[in-house]
Scaffold this active site. Structure first.
Site, PDB file in Angstrom:
ATOM      1  N   ASP A   1      37.275  47.321  42.766  1.00  0.00           N
ATOM      2  CA  ASP A   1      36.843  45.924  42.840  1.00  0.00           C
ATOM      3  C   ASP A   1      36.980  45.300  41.456  1.00  0.00           C
ATOM      4  O   ASP A   1      36.630  45.914  40.441  1.00  0.00           O
ATOM      5  CB  ASP A   1      35.395  45.830  43.319  1.00  0.00           C
ATOM      6  CG  ASP A   1      34.965  44.392  43.530  1.00  0.00           C
ATOM      7  OD1 ASP A   1      35.269  43.845  44.602  1.00  0.00           O
ATOM      8  OD2 ASP A   1      34.316  43.814  42.633  1.00  0.00           O
TER       9      ASP A   1
ATOM     10  N   GLU B   1      39.522  40.571  46.328  1.00  0.00           N
ATOM     11  CA  GLU B   1      39.818  41.219  45.045  1.00  0.00           C
ATOM     12  C   GLU B   1      39.583  42.724  45.109  1.00  0.00           C
ATOM     13  O   GLU B   1      39.397  43.367  44.076  1.00  0.00           O
ATOM     14  CB  GLU B   1      38.974  40.600  43.924  1.00  0.00           C
ATOM     15  CG  GLU B   1      37.476  40.840  44.025  1.00  0.00           C
ATOM     16  CD  GLU B   1      36.767  39.764  44.841  1.00  0.00           C
ATOM     17  OE1 GLU B   1      35.561  39.606  44.674  1.00  0.00           O
ATOM     18  OE2 GLU B   1      37.423  39.075  45.649  1.00  0.00           O
TER      19      GLU B   1
END
Length: 586
Positions: free
Chosen positions: A454, A497
């Site tokens: 992440d 993301e």
């Protein structure tokens, strides 16, 4: 010599070998000859001038799925340029859309009941077919679906799992007359309890979103994001592809009875539409002018700037430079049908008779046509010479066609498996690879590890630098991360993301070394932008196959828990699930 006017569908000939599989693209020999030689012979042999459109035009109606926009530019161009008229058709184009929330013009109903001859719909058509409705796909227009779910940054969520009891308005069963298979499949794939949703019928009016009456709406990526940004809001999109749902977009279709009674009419309509789309993309400015002048939209925000933006987005979804306009991939349709079936949306399906293939003229018919024109004026020598040249030309074109189709298939596979922004694998590809490697590891007692990644504080990058810079950061993360991977490792974009890496035959310690290389390489990297270099960091969660795992998603869940620990402990770090791994063979 008197001047002759000649216009015929047979200036382009499609030749199929006797005994060929008419419904199978790979089993037929598709030979195209553009009849310069044949045209000259016809002109010479014709006892009188041939007049175009001697027969009266056949009235035909087309029901669109939505209001007039560039989304349907190929149909407008086909009519404006006379392609429908050349095919002997007088086409009425009807717009669609919603009269009121939940009450939309349904192209499927219009076509099946005979109120329209052709329609535009989505991959929902396979659901209708499986349920006994006689619909047939005439041409696949958009190779990728433009459907997304749209919310605003100020509402504070970016995943379907985070919807909770927020007011939303999406096309799910019970609130809308239309079927939206893509919406239903995405929510099912996200594991959302449909009964618990605070859902109302969508109005498809962004004013409801701006006012907060709803916090999630369906939209098209071709124009929805542009409209929200122009309004001054920050859009957040949730894509079906993030959940492994990758369907076709707009499809031209008709009813089975029309194909059975007038196959030549359906084929002529399809050919005119394909020509119309080719013209629209070559003449975007002119086509936008045509839409504004002749096909006004029902929304006041449909202007030239939006249509020009939409044109480029539609081109990206269709990929006309790579894939033949209208092309249907049988294997991809099987994948869509399998997903419907796996989710319990249908009990079964058959593709036979679902995908229209123009009935080719037989070799005997073509030879008879040639003989009728050539016999009065040409000798046997000219016929033989013409056929020899014809066969040489068709052989060359056949080789070129085979190569083009191979390239189109490769391009389709690339579109189906890759994330459009970063070039990494998409979630659909990851899920396939995860299932395969899990089963292989079980059989062979090999290790298997997963790294979840992440991007730390990615929202701040978007807020401070803009979404275009954010997109640049995601692309460079993929580029940098690949340098730390091995040949056998699989990198995919998991959503937003988040990225995921599958490491086959890799134990915990070896996977840890790979993860640390990724962490360090990205920590040291700088993204060069117009505003200066940008630093970023990553949080990583690592997990591996355990003895009691019966489902590959158990590994993913543990990696996700480790990732959460990394974020909670301050980010910019690696956390590892240290439970015992599965015993390995020597």
């Amino acid at each position: 010599m008197a001047a002759f006017l000649f216009r015929s569908r047979y200036t382009r000939l499609d030749i199929y070998p006797l005994g060929g599989a008419m419904g199978n693209r790979s089993g037929r020999c598709h030979l195209k000859v553009y009849g310069a030689l044949l045209l000259g012979m016809m002109l010479l042999a014709s006892p009188r001038p041939l007049l175009a459109n001697e027969a009266p035009l056949t009235p035909v109606s087309l029901q669109l799925l939505w209001y007039h926009q560039f989304q349907y530019a190929g149909y407008y161009a086909a009519k404006a340029q006379g392609y429908f008229q050349e095919a002997g058709l007088d086409v009425e184009i009807r717009d669609g859309g919603y009269h009121s929330p939940g009450r939309a013009v349904d192209p499927v109903r219009e076509v099946v009941t005979g109120r329209a001859d052709f329609g535009v719909s989505r991959s929902d058509l396979l659901l209708h077919r499986a349920r006994g409705e006689p619909v047939m796909v005439v041409a696949n227009i958009m190779q990728r679906s433009p459907l997304v779910f749209l919310t605003l940054e100020r509402f504070g969520f970016s995943r379907l799992e985070e919807v909770g009891d927020r007011p939303i308005s999406v096309t799910l069963p019970g609130v809308d007359e239309r079927i939206s298979a893509e919406t239903l499949a995405t929510f099912l794939a996200a594991g959302v309890d449909l009964e618990s949703l605070n859902n109302a019928a969508p109005s498809w009016n962004l004013q409801d979103l701006y006012a907060g009456r709803t916090q999630l709406v369906p939209a098209y990526s071709t124009d929805g994001l542009y409209a929200v940004r122009r309004h001054g809001e920050v859009p957040v999109i949730i894509q079906p592809a993030d959940y492994g749902i990758d369907f076709y977009g707009d499809l031209l279709f008709t009813r089975q009875a029309l194909v059975e009674q007038h196959p030549e009419r359906v084929a002529a309509f399809r050919e005119a539409v394909v020509k119309g789309w080719a013209y629209a993309f070559k003449n975007i400015q002119e086509t936008v002018d045509l839409i504004l002048e002749t096909y006004p939209g029902r929304h006041g925000d449909i202007d030239r700037a939006l249509l020009l933006h939409e044109a480029e987005q539609v081109r990206e979804l269709m990929q006309p430079a790579l894939i033949e306009i209208g092309y249907s991939n049988t294997e991809r349709w099987k994948s869509i049908g399998d997903q419907y079936q796996a989710m319990g949306m249908i009990d079964g399906y058959k593709l036979e008779g679902f995908l229209f293939q123009p009935a080719p003229p037989t070799l005997a018919t073509l030879l008879l046509t040639l003989w009728r024109w050539l016999l009065p004026f040409m000798g046997v020598v000219i016929v033989v010479a013409g056929l020899a040249g014809y066969l040489l030309l068709t052989n060359r074109r056949l080789k070129a066609e085979i190569q083009r189709r191979r390239e189109a298939e490769a391009a389709l596979q690339q579109l189906a498996d890759r994330d459009g922004l970063t070039g990494a694998g998409n979630r659909r590809l990851f899920e396939q690879q995860l299932q395969q490697e899990f089963l292989r590891s079980r059989r062979s007692r090999h290790a298997l590890s997963i790294i979840l990644i992440d991007v730390d504080n990615f929202k701040r990058i978007n807020d401070e630098c803009g979404h275009l810079v954010g997109d640049m950061v995601l692309k460079e993360i993929v580029s940098v991360t690949r340098t730390a991977l091995r040949t056998q490792d699989h990198l995919s974009r998991y959503g937003g993301e988040e990225f995921v890496i599958l490491l086959p035959e890799t134990g915990l310690q070896q996977a840890r070394r790979v993860a640390e290389r990724i962490l360090e390489a990205n920590r040291a990297h700088r993204v060069n932008t117009d505003a200066g270099p940008i630093r970023y960091t990553l949080s990583l969660g690592l997990s591996h196959l355990q003895v009691n795992d019966r489902d590959p998603w158990q590994i993913v869940q543990r990696a996700d828990a480790s990732l959460y620990s990394a974020k909670r402990l301050g980010r910019d770090r690696l956390c590892i699930d240290v439970a015992p791994s599965m015993p390995q063979t020597d």
